[in-house]
Design an enzyme around this catalytic site. Structure first.
Site, PDB file in Angstrom:
ATOM      1  N   GLY A 193       0.226  -1.344   0.281  1.00  0.00           N
ATOM      2  CA  GLY A 193      -0.092  -0.040  -0.114  1.00  0.00           C
ATOM      3  C   GLY A 193       1.247   0.937  -0.229  1.00  0.00           C
ATOM      4  N   LYS A 194      -0.190   2.214   0.180  1.00  0.00           N
ATOM      5  CA  LYS A 194       1.051   3.663   0.113  1.00  0.00           C
ATOM      6  C   LYS A 194       0.928   3.782   1.262  1.00  0.00           C
ATOM      7  CE  LYS A 194      -2.229   5.341  -3.942  1.00  0.00           C
ATOM      8  NZ  LYS A 194      -2.043   6.619  -4.105  1.00  0.00           N
ATOM      9  N   VAL A 195       2.405   4.590   1.679  1.00  0.00           N
ATOM     10  CA  VAL A 195       2.962   5.435   2.900  1.00  0.00           C
ATOM     11  C   VAL A 195       2.892   7.144   2.690  1.00  0.00           C
ATOM     12  CG1 VAL A 195       4.928   5.827   4.387  1.00  0.00           C
ATOM     13  CG2 VAL A 195       4.479   3.090   3.200  1.00  0.00           C
ATOM     14  N   ASP A 219      10.512 -10.377   6.229  1.00  0.00           N
ATOM     15  CA  ASP A 219      10.929  -9.225   4.735  1.00  0.00           C
ATOM     16  C   ASP A 219      12.295  -7.859   5.194  1.00  0.00           C
ATOM     17  OD1 ASP A 219      10.791  -8.534   1.996  1.00  0.00           O
ATOM     18  OD2 ASP A 219       9.129  -7.405   2.483  1.00  0.00           O
TER      19      ASP A 219
END
Length: 326
Positions: A25-27, A145
């Protein structure tokens, strides 16, 4: 988690700039209007919901993050707030509000002047990285990750781990995006789709350790099989006893080869550093060093100022090497 149809996140946090967009998603960089206008990082993730509401796995992951936050560990990024807004009956927008740090390790390595990162700085950063990781492992959190992009570096050189404990929260969002997740820091057992636990993070640490010296990734594969091939080109083909039993790809699929000297690929590393690196880049996860073991490696013996307060962040008698993922 606070749910508010008027979007409390939009009321309290004023977006300044989009600072990243990945598979998760976006940050956004934003101002926290209720806390003196301090800068924060907003991570907005879409979560699949049902008639029963948000998945229990998502609620559990947020609860774990909230619990970890109570410790205020110096090498783990702070989680300030969690907001949810229902978008539709089948989807909820989750906003995670983290402390904002201006650069990650990728940016830091790109900007460092020649001849590269001083060896003492590498040692200092590695110790902080391992201290944060051991804290996560001692609380049964596997990062999964770990890579330079989610290791944050403050202006004073403090290392903070980000993007941990969110694997199930991220799963729906990742299915909606076509962003390719890098394979370069993934452990052999992950590439082989075998069972895995905390040792996967130590493999990633080894890759990052090498990259601090090289200022470029050690293994740069283009697919799972290609990545595995590049790993075996350097560390050699392991014995049959070290190859996992529960995988589709047999050991015989790869040519037999011997390990190459690691200093051929990671110059300027001393003997103790080389020993630690090889203990991280051990093919068999059961034989790989743990975060706690790495912290006590002789490579760090001259960093006593850190060891003095290490134990304040560790539960007593906690073994961190064999925690399984659910």
């Amino acid at each position: 988690m606070e749910k508010d149809s008027l979007s409390r996140a939009d009321q309290q946090y004023e977006c300044v700039a989009e600072i990243g967009e990945g598979a998760y998603g976006k940050v956004f960089k934003a101002r926290d209007l209720k806390n003196g206008g301090r800068f924060v990082a907003l991570k907005r993730v879409r979560v699949q919901t049902s008639e029963e509401g948000m998945p229990l796995s998502t609620i559990r992951e947020v609860a774990v993050l909230r619990h970890l936050e109570t410790f205020e560990h110096p090498n783990v990024v702070r989680l300030f707030d969690v907001c949810t807004v229902s978008r539709t009956d089948r989807e909820t927008k989750l906003t995670l509000v983290f402390e904002h740090v201006d650069q990650d390790l990728t940016t830091y390595l790109d900007k460092v002047p020649e001849p590269g990162v001083p060896t003492e700085t590498i040692k200092d950063m590695m110790f902080q990285l391992l201290r944060g990781l051991d804290f996560l492992h001692s609380h049964r959190v596997v990062h999964r990750d770990l890579k330079p992009q989610n290791i944050l570096v403050t202006s004073s050189g403090q290392i903070k781990l980000a993007d941990f404990g969110l694997a199930r929260i991220y799963s729906f969002q990742m299915a909606l995006t076509s962003v390719v997740v890098t394979l370069w820091y993934r452990a052999p057992e992950v590439l082989l789709q075998s069972s895995y636990a905390t040792p996967v993070d130590l493999w990633s640490v080894g890759c990052i350790f090498a990259e601090m010296f090289r200022r470029k990734p050690l293994f740069r594969g283009s697919s799972d099989v290609d990545q595995l091939g590049k790993i075996l080109d350097i560390i050699g083909l392991p014995g049959e006893e070290d190859w996992p039993r529960d995988v589709a790809l047999p050991r015989q699929a790869f040519h037999s080869k011997s390990a190459q000297p690691i200093e051929k690929f990671v110059t300027d590393i001393d003997e103790l550093g080389k020993d630690l690196l090889l203990k991280c880049l051990t093919f068999n996860p059961a034989k790989r060093i743990s975060a706690y073991g790495a912290l006590n490696h002789p490579y760090f013996q001259d960093l006593e100022r850190y060891k003095d307060n290490l134990n304040s962040h560790l539960p007593s008698n906690q073994s961190t090497s064999e925690l399984n993922t659910a």
